[in-house]
Design an enzyme around this catalytic site. Structure first.
Site: not given
Length: 309
Positions: A12, A129, A131, A189, A259, A271
């Protein structure tokens, strides 16, 4: 002793970004991918400054080789972790180093119990990030990466190993630090993910757009307050203003598509159970009200519509 070759399981955004960072530091890495992706090693990396760089990405299908693996970074989705470890287990050496770098919590405890023959280390990153295609990676925001043993009572060899890994990774063009008490950072986090990711799904927006939405900010603040109450009850050291931290991360990664939102848009499982769902289950166990987190769990679950092939 560490060697100069890391395998990365989970192609990923974060796994691919990490592979690019290893290349820039002249540390060998191999990105383990599904068979159908192994024929597409060339990648366009969009840097933080907007410049484009062509990367010859070293990839390998999981079943393509039988070479033993001694160092692995696990960057799969949380719900895919157990099966991913089973899939790669035949190549893992006894005592292999496994670095778990994922969103959410609950995975390391499971993997440590099921795979005691490996040395499992925790990592947490706030790098942003995404993708959008197999051949295109956007480095959307800079952050920090921390490495340390998950257990607060880790033996000295595990402390030394985590410190050695962090030292090696400091050659990467990103901020990498060692933390012997990384569990505290994992919770921070987690709080950031709870405050940002499901809201990007709820409002179908990039991270930074939440900062322009008064309703989103109000929910974000409530979620952070619940996390502070839970962390206090569990005696986990934390910053007293998680809301400000979450807003700063949203600003730093303002162009990033979370994500969770990427998974939601593509009809994939999210998730959520390992992020806000983990908070809800911990809150219930302690009798703490976690209603705003619960509402976000329900929102993401109800909106999940798998794409039909």
């Amino acid at each position: 002793m560490l060697n100069n070759h890391w395998y990365i399981l989970g192609a990923g955004a974060i796994g691919t970004l990490l592979s690019c960072m290893f290349q820039k530091a002249n540390i060998q890495s191999t990105l383990l991918v599904r068979t159908q992706l192994a024929d597409h090693p060339n990648l366009t990396l969009v840097e933080l400054d907007g410049s484009h760089q062509m990367i010859d990405l070293p990839t390998q299908a999981i079943n393509e080789s039988s070479l033993p693996i001694t160092q692995l970074v696990l960057t799969t989705k949380a719900h895919q972790s157990h099966q991913a470890m089973i899939d790669i287990q035949s190549r893992l050496c006894e005592g292999a180093i496994i670095i778990v770098m994922q969103n959410g919590m609950g995975v390391i405890e499971t993997l440590t119990a099921k795979f005691p023959q490996y040395r499992i280390i925790a990592a947490s990153t706030t790098e942003g990030a995404n993708r959008p295609t197999d051949n295109y990676l956007i480095h959307a925001g800079s952050g920090e990466t921390w490495i340390g043993p998950f257990s607060i009572n880790a033996p000295l060899p595990m402390l030394a190993l985590a410190q050695q890994i962090a030292g090696q990774w400091q050659a990467l063009p990103m901020k990498v630090r060692y933390d012997p008490q990384i569990n505290h950072r994992l919770w921070t986090k987690l709080a950031i993910n709870c405050a940002i990711n499901p809201l990007t799904v709820k409002y179908q927006c990039r991270n930074g757009e939440l900062l322009q939405n008064p309703h989103a900010l109000s929910i974000m603040e409530d979620v952070c307050e619940e996390l502070q109450c839970l962390m206090t009850a569990k005696q986990i050291p934390h910053n007293n203003d998680l809301f400000q931290i979450a807003k700063q991360v949203a600003l730093n990664t303002r162009t990033n598509i979370s994500s969770m939102l990427q998974d939601h848009k593509n009809g994939r499982p999210t998730e959520i159970d390992y992020i806000n769902g983990y908070v809800v289950s911990n809150g219930e166990a302690l009798g703490i009200s976690i209603e705003h987190n619960r509402q976000l769990v329900n929102t993401v679950r109800q909106d999940y519509k798998p794409l039909l092939g």
